[in-house]
Write an enzyme that holds these catalytic residues in place. Structure first.
Site: not given
Ligand code: NAP
Length: 307
Positions: A131, A134-135
């Protein structure tokens, strides 16, 4: 006894919830371990009709959630692990509890696929992720790589250019599968360096257990080399979340549920929506469309039951 349970809270499940709630069916959505589905881990969605400037995937999902809630949908984070179709009702095991319902809409979507390499589970969260939204921001001014050649890999690569010093796009063939518009953007971006005909054969962590590099193999020459990267973003597609239904509903050899007439399963009262049954289009808008169809079929089924 519930009237209708919806499994999954991605685009398909939430659209089904909006329709079922507006039909006064008081639906219960079991969100499971990946609430919001794939849209909640994506970036700008430019092809969902009605948003000429595009809309962020997580925002689109929040809007749908709110819309479903406004009409009376109830939500639980329970995960469905088992399912038993009965004569005129259905039982689902949600976490440890069996719940009975007259109708069920399976919209459990698909989850990110991994490479199945050594240490994979251990490295997730330590320089290995599926992701970018997300990261990605954790990897500023360092080189990273994305694995895959589809729209997800293209989208993640472009997103990561905001943070990383360099984005290597590692693909096992010499041509992207991504749509032309996305592929053109990737190939025009100076920060992205495609590495063609190449697979990752090993993750190489440092002494603290954080990703340091990957081992690459050129599939044409068999040449191997090490590529230093601080994070690996795996974007090689998804597998349908159908474990709870195996052997009980019809699936194809890859585990996708088989839907007839868009949303019907072989069992009366069980309806199907979204990526869990879609190995072709996999778009937010097609998932939403099938969620609508599943809810309308469930409503028709419930009306006939009570007639
Ligand atoms: P995908 O289209 O199935 O692409 C998966 C990619 O990973 C392919 O390039 C495939 O290689 C590669 N791959 C698969 N298994 C691999 C393995 N074990 N090792 C190395 N490479 C592997 O999946 P996706 O990109 O997640 O897209 C899924 C669907 O969502 C598509 O319909 C896509 O159009 C849609 N989507 C759309 C958008 C958008 O419109 N903005 C964004 C994201 C996704 P091969 O090419 O050799 O098969």
């Amino acid at each position: 006894m519930e009237k209708v349970i919806i499994v999954g809270s991605g685009c398909a499940g939430l659209t089904a919830a909006i329709y079922a709630a507006r039909a006064n069916l008081n639906p219960l959505v079991l969100e499971g371990r990946e609430p919001g589905g794939q849209l909640s881990t994506t970036t700008l969605v430019e092809n969902f009709p009605g948003f000429p400037e595009g809309i962020d995937g997580p925002q689109l999902i929040l809007n749908m959630h709110k819309q479903a809630e406004n009409f009376g949908t109830r939500f639980s984070y329970a995960e469905v692990t088992d399912f038993e179709p009965r004569n005129n009702h259905i039982r689902v095991k949600a976490d440890d509890e069996w719940i009975e319902t007259r109708a069920l809409i399976v919209a459990s979507g698909a989850s990110a696929r991994w490479l199945q390499l050594e240490n994979e589970e251990k490295l997730v969260g330590h320089g290995l992720t599926s992701c970018a939204t997300c990261d990605g921001a954790f990897y500023k001014n360092v080189p990273v790589c994305v694995i895959g050649g589809g729209d997800s890999a293209a989208e993640e690569s472009l997103f990561l250019t905001r943070f990383a010093s360099k984005v290597y796009l590692i693909h096992r063939r010499d041509k992207l599968r991504a749509s032309k518009i996305m592929a053109d953007r990737v190939l025009a971006n100076k920060k992205i360096e495609p590495i063609w005909n190449t697979v990752v054969t090993k993750y190489i962590p440092d002494e603290k257990g954080e990703m340091r590099a990957v081992r690459l193999r050129n599939v044409q020459t068999n040449e191997e080399r090490e590529l230093p990267v601080a994070c690996v973003f795996v974007a090689i597609g998804h597998d349908p979340n159908t474990k709870a239904y195996q052997g009980k509903l019809e699936t194809d050899p890859d585990g996708y549920l088989i839907a007839r007439h868009m949303a019907e399963s072989k069992h009366p009262g069980v309806f199907i929506a979204g990526d869990v049954a879609d190995r072709v289009y996999k778009q937010a808008v097609t998932a939403a469309g099938s969620g609508c169809a599943a809810a309308m079929e469930a409503e028709k089924y419930l009306s006939a039951l009570s007639a």
